[in-house]
Design an enzyme around this catalytic site. Sequence first.
Site, mmCIF file in Angstrom:
data_model
loop_
_atom_site.group_PDB
_atom_site.id
_atom_site.type_symbol
_atom_site.label_atom_id
_atom_site.label_comp_id
_atom_site.label_asym_id
_atom_site.label_seq_id
_atom_site.Cartn_x
_atom_site.Cartn_y
_atom_site.Cartn_z
ATOM 1 N N GLY A 11 16.251 -55.699 -34.486
ATOM 2 C CA GLY A 11 17.592 -55.493 -35.040
ATOM 3 C C GLY A 11 18.016 -56.692 -35.860
ATOM 4 O O GLY A 11 17.784 -57.829 -35.471
ATOM 5 N N ARG A 72 11.432 -52.040 -36.442
ATOM 6 C CA ARG A 72 10.835 -52.090 -35.102
ATOM 7 C C ARG A 72 9.491 -51.377 -35.250
ATOM 8 O O ARG A 72 9.465 -50.183 -35.538
ATOM 9 C CB ARG A 72 11.715 -51.363 -34.089
ATOM 10 N N ASP A 103 13.510 -60.587 -28.298
ATOM 11 C CA ASP A 103 12.391 -60.712 -27.353
ATOM 12 C C ASP A 103 11.140 -59.930 -27.774
ATOM 13 O O ASP A 103 10.020 -60.416 -27.617
ATOM 14 C CB ASP A 103 12.824 -60.362 -25.918
ATOM 15 N N THR A 125 18.984 -62.519 -32.836
ATOM 16 C CA THR A 125 19.515 -61.286 -32.240
ATOM 17 C C THR A 125 20.982 -61.510 -31.880
ATOM 18 O O THR A 125 21.352 -62.614 -31.460
ATOM 19 C CB THR A 125 18.740 -60.874 -30.973
ATOM 20 N N ASP A 127 22.315 -60.220 -29.373
ATOM 21 C CA ASP A 127 22.465 -59.955 -27.929
ATOM 22 C C ASP A 127 22.631 -61.189 -27.043
ATOM 23 O O ASP A 127 23.102 -61.080 -25.919
ATOM 24 C CB ASP A 127 21.257 -59.161 -27.411
ATOM 25 N N ASP A 129 20.349 -62.693 -25.445
ATOM 26 C CA ASP A 129 19.609 -62.361 -24.219
ATOM 27 C C ASP A 129 18.346 -63.204 -24.038
ATOM 28 O O ASP A 129 17.511 -62.890 -23.197
ATOM 29 C CB ASP A 129 19.231 -60.866 -24.225
ATOM 30 N N MET A 169 27.719 -53.816 -28.040
ATOM 31 C CA MET A 169 26.255 -53.850 -27.916
ATOM 32 C C MET A 169 25.788 -54.962 -26.972
ATOM 33 O O MET A 169 26.600 -55.663 -26.377
ATOM 34 C CB MET A 169 25.623 -54.046 -29.289
ATOM 35 N N ARG A 171 22.368 -54.499 -25.407
ATOM 36 C CA ARG A 171 21.207 -53.968 -24.685
ATOM 37 C C ARG A 171 21.333 -54.264 -23.184
ATOM 38 O O ARG A 171 22.323 -53.861 -22.597
ATOM 39 C CB ARG A 171 19.916 -54.579 -25.248
HETATM 40 O O1 F6P Z 1 19.032 -55.966 -30.182
HETATM 41 C C1 F6P Z 1 20.106 -55.803 -31.034
HETATM 42 C C2 F6P Z 1 20.739 -54.447 -30.866
HETATM 43 O O2 F6P Z 1 21.800 -54.356 -31.789
HETATM 44 C C3 F6P Z 1 21.178 -54.109 -29.447
HETATM 45 O O3 F6P Z 1 22.408 -54.693 -29.128
HETATM 46 C C4 F6P Z 1 21.206 -52.599 -29.504
HETATM 47 O O4 F6P Z 1 21.035 -52.053 -28.213
HETATM 48 C C5 F6P Z 1 20.028 -52.292 -30.374
HETATM 49 O O5 F6P Z 1 19.799 -53.441 -31.174
HETATM 50 C C6 F6P Z 1 20.176 -51.107 -31.291
HETATM 51 O O6 F6P Z 1 18.955 -50.927 -31.927
HETATM 52 P P1 F6P Z 1 18.671 -50.038 -33.198
HETATM 53 O O7 F6P Z 1 19.092 -50.811 -34.399
HETATM 54 O O8 F6P Z 1 17.190 -49.838 -33.176
HETATM 55 O O9 F6P Z 1 19.464 -48.788 -33.028
#
Ligand code: F6P
Length: 320
Positions: A11, A72, A103, A125, A127, A129, A169, A171
């Site tokens: 992300g 991804r 991660d 990120t 997050d 995390d 958000m 995760r």
């Molecule tokens: O890891 C960053 C993040 O924005 C998380 O907070 C969220 O759960 C996820 O990515 C959403 O992912 P995507 O962009 O693949 O929908």
Amino acid sequence: MKRIGVLTSGGDSPGMNAAIRSVVRCGIEAGLEVWGIERGYEGLLDGEIRQMDRSSVGDILHRGGTILKTARSERFMEPKWQDKAVEILKTFGIEGIVVIGGDGSLRGGLELDSRGIKVMALPGTIDNDLSYTDYTIGFDTAVATVLEAISKIRDTSSAHNRTTVIEVMGRHCGDIALYAAVAGGAEYVLLPEVETDVNKVCLKIIEGNNRGKLHSIIMVAEGASIKSAELTKIIEEKTGKETKQVVLSYLQRGGSPTLNDRMLATLTAEKAVELLKNNSQSKAIGTCNGNIVAYDLKDVLKMPKSFNQDLYDLVDVLSK
Ligand code: F6P
């Protein structure tokens, strides 16, 4: 080390462009060639690689997103594609890369490291995390965006005497919700790290109303055990008060990075280039008590993320 690569993966997060700019300009200053890899590991497998110069990173420092794009990559999880990625890097003469991501991106970096590519990982990120660093690049901006939203939501919540459940958000990590709850004055925060007790949430809202509070802001991390839609319904039923749900979603990933994110991105990237130039082992770079630190890449994903119980308790104290 003569030629290095840089990619953004997973992300996107505000500050990734600041990191790319710093890698390119510090790299060139150090006498290295810097090549940009598009769309993370996915673009690497498709050979989407181009040389960058100082001007190719002009006018991006203040922009959200990532000029290199991101993805991804499902393919890159398989060993045969990891082998292929190394083959492609070798064809391009790239001996080391800077990986900017979360991660999953760091795990991908470990695979490249085990195949002989030097990898410097930056924590990109929203997050927050990653346990090895105080903060991740993009977290500060994401929380600032959430705070702006809370202020606006509070205006209208007070006008209508409503409760609002705001989903953010993160995760499996509750930091965006937790920090926004403290700094935004929420009545309650629900996190993946703490068991959910809906009765306590309702009680807090009722007590607040009895004291004359005009609004209640309830923050919910997306990883909490109860989903915000369900929580909204339960609160309305149990408290008898009109309750609205707001999901901030991808709003949190965009926008111009804050000072903190620009500095974190710029300084960690500068360190990454220095380490590559010195032929260091693969590292993950971040901050510890505000200082730039670099740990062995193979160790950082094993470090447990600690939970800030004091901050969690403070939300309750401040909203009584
Ligand atoms: O890891 C960053 C993040 O924005 C998380 O907070 C969220 O759960 C996820 O990515 C959403 O992912 P995507 O962009 O693949 O929908």
